[in-house]
Design a protein around this motif. Sequence first.
Motif, PDB file in Angstrom:
ATOM      1  N   PHE A 100       0.801  -1.156  -0.004  1.00 53.03           N
ATOM      2  CA  PHE A 100       0.471  -0.426  -0.579  1.00 53.03           C
ATOM      3  C   PHE A 100       0.903   1.270  -0.296  1.00 53.03           C
ATOM      4  O   PHE A 100       0.714   1.560   0.841  1.00 53.03           O
ATOM      5  CB  PHE A 100      -0.614   0.181   0.865  1.00 53.03           C
ATOM      6  CG  PHE A 100      -1.598  -1.049   1.360  1.00 53.03           C
ATOM      7  CD1 PHE A 100      -2.598  -1.946   0.292  1.00 53.03           C
ATOM      8  CD2 PHE A 100      -1.704  -2.219   1.784  1.00 53.03           C
ATOM      9  CE1 PHE A 100      -3.383  -2.619  -0.090  1.00 53.03           C
ATOM     10  CE2 PHE A 100      -2.199  -3.299   2.482  1.00 53.03           C
ATOM     11  CZ  PHE A 100      -3.241  -3.764   1.326  1.00 53.03           C
ATOM     12  N   HIS A 101       1.067   1.785  -1.031  1.00 51.10           N
ATOM     13  CA  HIS A 101       2.261   2.886  -1.829  1.00 51.10           C
ATOM     14  C   HIS A 101       2.002   3.949  -0.292  1.00 51.10           C
ATOM     15  O   HIS A 101       3.150   4.336  -0.459  1.00 51.10           O
ATOM     16  CB  HIS A 101       2.310   2.610  -2.799  1.00 51.10           C
ATOM     17  CG  HIS A 101       2.799   1.657  -3.959  1.00 51.10           C
ATOM     18  ND1 HIS A 101       3.860   1.240  -3.375  1.00 51.10           N
ATOM     19  CD2 HIS A 101       2.229   1.063  -4.642  1.00 51.10           C
ATOM     20  CE1 HIS A 101       3.737   0.486  -4.065  1.00 51.10           C
ATOM     21  NE2 HIS A 101       2.300   0.424  -5.001  1.00 51.10           N
ATOM     22  N   ASN A 102       0.905   4.086  -0.014  1.00 52.52           N
ATOM     23  CA  ASN A 102       0.498   5.713   0.116  1.00 52.52           C
ATOM     24  C   ASN A 102       0.649   5.815   1.820  1.00 52.52           C
ATOM     25  O   ASN A 102       1.156   6.553   3.243  1.00 52.52           O
ATOM     26  CB  ASN A 102      -0.701   6.844   0.017  1.00 52.52           C
ATOM     27  CG  ASN A 102      -0.833   6.826  -1.943  1.00 52.52           C
ATOM     28  OD1 ASN A 102       0.500   7.543  -1.810  1.00 52.52           O
ATOM     29  ND2 ASN A 102      -1.809   6.645  -2.251  1.00 52.52           N
ATOM     30  N   GLU A 103       0.829   4.185   2.216  1.00 49.46           N
ATOM     31  CA  GLU A 103       0.547   4.517   4.001  1.00 49.46           C
ATOM     32  C   GLU A 103       2.483   4.030   4.553  1.00 49.46           C
ATOM     33  O   GLU A 103       3.305   3.549   3.618  1.00 49.46           O
ATOM     34  CB  GLU A 103      -0.333   2.701   4.276  1.00 49.46           C
ATOM     35  CG  GLU A 103      -1.866   3.433   4.710  1.00 49.46           C
ATOM     36  CD  GLU A 103      -1.732   4.461   3.248  1.00 49.46           C
ATOM     37  OE1 GLU A 103      -2.587   5.477   3.890  1.00 49.46           O
ATOM     38  OE2 GLU A 103      -2.408   3.841   2.397  1.00 49.46           O
ATOM     39  N   THR A 104       2.127   3.864   5.840  1.00 51.82           N
ATOM     40  CA  THR A 104       3.873   3.770   5.963  1.00 51.82           C
ATOM     41  C   THR A 104       3.902   2.534   6.142  1.00 51.82           C
ATOM     42  O   THR A 104       3.169   1.537   6.480  1.00 51.82           O
ATOM     43  CB  THR A 104       3.996   4.819   7.396  1.00 51.82           C
ATOM     44  OG1 THR A 104       2.989   4.003   9.038  1.00 51.82           O
ATOM     45  CG2 THR A 104       3.588   6.189   7.707  1.00 51.82           C
ATOM     46  N   GLU A 107       1.187   1.196   9.137  1.00 51.79           N
ATOM     47  CA  GLU A 107       0.109   0.714   8.632  1.00 51.79           C
ATOM     48  C   GLU A 107       0.119  -0.146   7.776  1.00 51.79           C
ATOM     49  O   GLU A 107      -1.443  -1.063   7.657  1.00 51.79           O
ATOM     50  CB  GLU A 107      -0.201   2.355   8.352  1.00 51.79           C
ATOM     51  CG  GLU A 107      -0.390   3.472   8.731  1.00 51.79           C
ATOM     52  CD  GLU A 107      -0.209   4.890   8.011  1.00 51.79           C
ATOM     53  OE1 GLU A 107      -1.336   5.635   9.126  1.00 51.79           O
ATOM     54  OE2 GLU A 107       0.000   4.528   7.033  1.00 51.79           O
ATOM     55  N   MET A 110      -0.228  -3.120   9.959  1.00 53.75           N
ATOM     56  CA  MET A 110      -1.264  -3.168  10.538  1.00 53.75           C
ATOM     57  C   MET A 110      -2.365  -3.604   9.880  1.00 53.75           C
ATOM     58  O   MET A 110      -3.804  -3.988  10.281  1.00 53.75           O
ATOM     59  CB  MET A 110      -1.624  -1.722  10.854  1.00 53.75           C
ATOM     60  CG  MET A 110      -1.197  -1.632  12.241  1.00 53.75           C
ATOM     61  SD  MET A 110      -1.174   0.464  13.194  1.00 53.75           S
ATOM     62  CE  MET A 110      -2.478   0.274  14.194  1.00 53.75           C
ATOM     63  N   ILE A 111      -2.494  -2.654   8.248  1.00 50.15           N
ATOM     64  CA  ILE A 111      -3.426  -3.937   7.729  1.00 50.15           C
ATOM     65  C   ILE A 111      -3.453  -5.098   7.618  1.00 50.15           C
ATOM     66  O   ILE A 111      -5.152  -5.774   7.383  1.00 50.15           O
ATOM     67  CB  ILE A 111      -3.869  -3.252   6.346  1.00 50.15           C
ATOM     68  CG1 ILE A 111      -3.550  -0.932   6.226  1.00 50.15           C
ATOM     69  CG2 ILE A 111      -4.747  -3.726   5.672  1.00 50.15           C
ATOM     70  CD1 ILE A 111      -2.948  -0.740   4.953  1.00 50.15           C
ATOM     71  N   SER A 113      -2.715  -7.460  10.383  1.00 52.55           N
ATOM     72  CA  SER A 113      -3.959  -7.577  11.431  1.00 52.55           C
ATOM     73  C   SER A 113      -5.230  -7.606  11.040  1.00 52.55           C
ATOM     74  O   SER A 113      -5.802  -7.620  12.507  1.00 52.55           O
ATOM     75  CB  SER A 113      -2.285  -6.928  12.156  1.00 52.55           C
ATOM     76  OG  SER A 113      -1.389  -6.859  12.099  1.00 52.55           O
ATOM     77  N   ILE A 140      -2.714  -4.237  17.808  1.00 52.26           N
ATOM     78  CA  ILE A 140      -2.163  -4.907  16.817  1.00 52.26           C
ATOM     79  C   ILE A 140      -0.948  -3.287  16.749  1.00 52.26           C
ATOM     80  O   ILE A 140      -0.141  -3.939  16.050  1.00 52.26           O
ATOM     81  CB  ILE A 140      -3.272  -3.913  15.943  1.00 52.26           C
ATOM     82  CG1 ILE A 140      -4.237  -5.650  16.352  1.00 52.26           C
ATOM     83  CG2 ILE A 140      -2.988  -3.822  14.984  1.00 52.26           C
ATOM     84  CD1 ILE A 140      -5.483  -4.936  15.438  1.00 52.26           C
ATOM     85  N   ASP A 158       7.914   4.238  10.343  1.00 55.61           N
ATOM     86  CA  ASP A 158       6.769   5.659   9.741  1.00 55.61           C
ATOM     87  C   ASP A 158       7.787   6.229   8.423  1.00 55.61           C
ATOM     88  O   ASP A 158       6.681   7.568   8.150  1.00 55.61           O
ATOM     89  CB  ASP A 158       7.675   6.951  11.326  1.00 55.61           C
ATOM     90  CG  ASP A 158       6.925   6.334  12.285  1.00 55.61           C
ATOM     91  OD1 ASP A 158       5.730   5.637  12.510  1.00 55.61           O
ATOM     92  OD2 ASP A 158       6.620   6.592  13.725  1.00 55.61           O
ATOM     93  N   ARG A 176       3.693  -7.676   5.842  1.00 52.18           N
ATOM     94  CA  ARG A 176       2.620  -7.425   6.327  1.00 52.18           C
ATOM     95  C   ARG A 176       1.482  -9.334   6.169  1.00 52.18           C
ATOM     96  O   ARG A 176       0.803  -9.395   6.622  1.00 52.18           O
ATOM     97  CB  ARG A 176       2.301  -6.811   4.777  1.00 52.18           C
ATOM     98  CG  ARG A 176       0.960  -6.477   4.325  1.00 52.18           C
ATOM     99  CD  ARG A 176       0.410  -5.347   3.712  1.00 52.18           C
ATOM    100  NE  ARG A 176       0.503  -6.855   2.361  1.00 52.18           N
ATOM    101  CZ  ARG A 176       0.859  -5.974   1.360  1.00 52.18           C
ATOM    102  NH1 ARG A 176       0.628  -5.160   0.826  1.00 52.18           N
ATOM    103  NH2 ARG A 176       0.834  -6.603   0.094  1.00 52.18           N
TER     104      ARG A 176
END
Lengths: 280, 354
Positions: A100-104, A107, A110-111, A113, A140, A158, A176
């Motif tokens: 997910f390119h725009n996420e850290t 994140e 976490m997605i 999880s 999480i 981050d 992930r």
Amino acid sequence: MKNPEGKAAQNIVLKIKDVTLRFGGLVAVGDLSMNVPEGSITGLIGPNGAGKTTVFNVITGFYKPTKGSVDFMGKPLTGLPPHKVCEAGLSRTFQNIRLFHNETVLENVMIGSYVRQKGRWWQNLLPFVFPAALREEREIRAGSLELLAHLGLAEQADAVSSSLPYGAQRRLEIARALATRPKFLLLDEPAAGMNPQESVELLNFIRKLRDDFDLTILLIEHDMKVVMGVCEYIWVLDRGLLIAEGSPETIRTNPQVIEAYLGKDAPVGDGPVGASPPVQ
Amino acid sequence: MKTKIRNGILNLLSLGVLVYFLWWAPGNLDGYKLRIINLIAINAILGLSLNLIYGMTGMFSLGHAGFMAIGAYVSALLILTPEQKVTMWILDPIAPWLLNFHTPFIVSLVLAGLAASFLGWLIALPVLRLGGDYLGIATLGFAEIIRILIVNLTPLTNGSLGLKGIPAHTDLWMSYGCLLVVLLFMIRLMKSNFGNVLRAVRDDEIAAKTMGIDTFQTRVLAFVIGCFGGGVGGALMGNLITTIDPKMFMITQTYSLLMVVVVGGLGSITGSVIGSILVTTLLEWLRFVENPVTIGSFHIPGIPGMRMVIFSVLLIVIIIFRREGIMGTREFSWDWFFPTGAPGEKSETKGVGQ
């Protein structure tokens, strides 16, 4: 699990039976049957266009097989949509990395999880009414950071995922996938684009993953060094058909495999299959 | 921890400033300005709800005016007294069962949101299987269908005559109170892991599916929540202007909301609030270009609709030179004003103070 005699006693965790997938007149996978024993690292190899990724897509629910069935731990997977397959405990990575390119980095994990998260989305809107949901979110976050630390990505937690170097992106994709708490991991060309040094590190990394997370691993790979180095059992596909199976040693010398990779009249000589792996 | 306390204090302070402003404004500003300030809040609510659909979950929806219409009509029909209804329905008599429905404003607001989200849900089931531009076309079509139904269902809606004399329930406290609730909702939502999941569905649907996310259900959910915001915004708008008719909810309404979202930044909560302030005030301020102008011996007659032309040009300029909008996907943070503050510790996103 590493000695071949013990194999019969092992549980078959993934069972593919007579799977055929046709796209119109093209048979992408023909009558494929294969078993993956629990706790093993199994390789799925074959020349370009052999149908390896298609097999992955059938297992993970992106394609529905025309015929045949896929069983995971005794339960049928055939026809389940991808997210149900993930819930059942199979997770995968992609040949061309799909983060997910725009996420850290954090994140992204976490997605992963989320599929095991019990709290409902609206419970987080009312933190004072549902403290358990808030606590779960914190867990999480902490668990994801721990997982990142385990895979050596803690410092980049981050950073935006697309800013990572290539190798780290591959590791993040695996992190992930692990965040979904799988029992079975499918790796689609984990060594693609890596230099020899990185490939060697990857070998150890894959073994460590299997041991640390109690996984069964099925991997597609072109890099013969990786395949021969890490896999305990190998299945070879060519043009959608299974042409050989066995331990790395038997595959290395199997004439059909050599023919599939190098062509019929190629001077085979004493070089193993891995001498000149086809570049993807 | 220290920054958390600091941000808490700053949030309270700006909330205080906002409350003071809302208390001060009605006595000191004229009705026109008050209406614009109200509209800013309502457009922010609508922009945020559209941003949830388009910016955060990545569904290009052009149906927001339709959901606003549902909200506005449901709310108005619930508030109007039976006497008002009897006198207003001239062409066809009002449906008898509707005549005596009467609820307080707040209840009508919630019901307006629920009605819009129910309709959104009905539309979502077939339409959200589409992606990209096709989704935009389909939702646009549905919005238009809603509008045409309103025109033709005279016993229910009084047709193209519209509804008049809606009590002006929307004052500054009401609109900014609703905006604050919506803001808190959005901030909590987007900061939770579910917010991450929404962004994941937007960024890469295949990867999201592989991560065990039921992408279709997630999109339906986000769409339905967004429609709720659309319905509430429409209801507030109706109670501000006190008159609604089907022409209010044409594609231009969706278009200006889209502008709020795009100018502010797709996927940014702060952006939608800023976008709402800019677009709402500009739309009003630009009215002067529609007046006749005399420069020297040249006399330019007023051209109605000229401000929309200028606005379109502005939008094109933004799309060409700053596609991510003012905020991009970033959010407002008090850390901006404290450059030495500890990095990494994310502060509360806040839109109060506007």
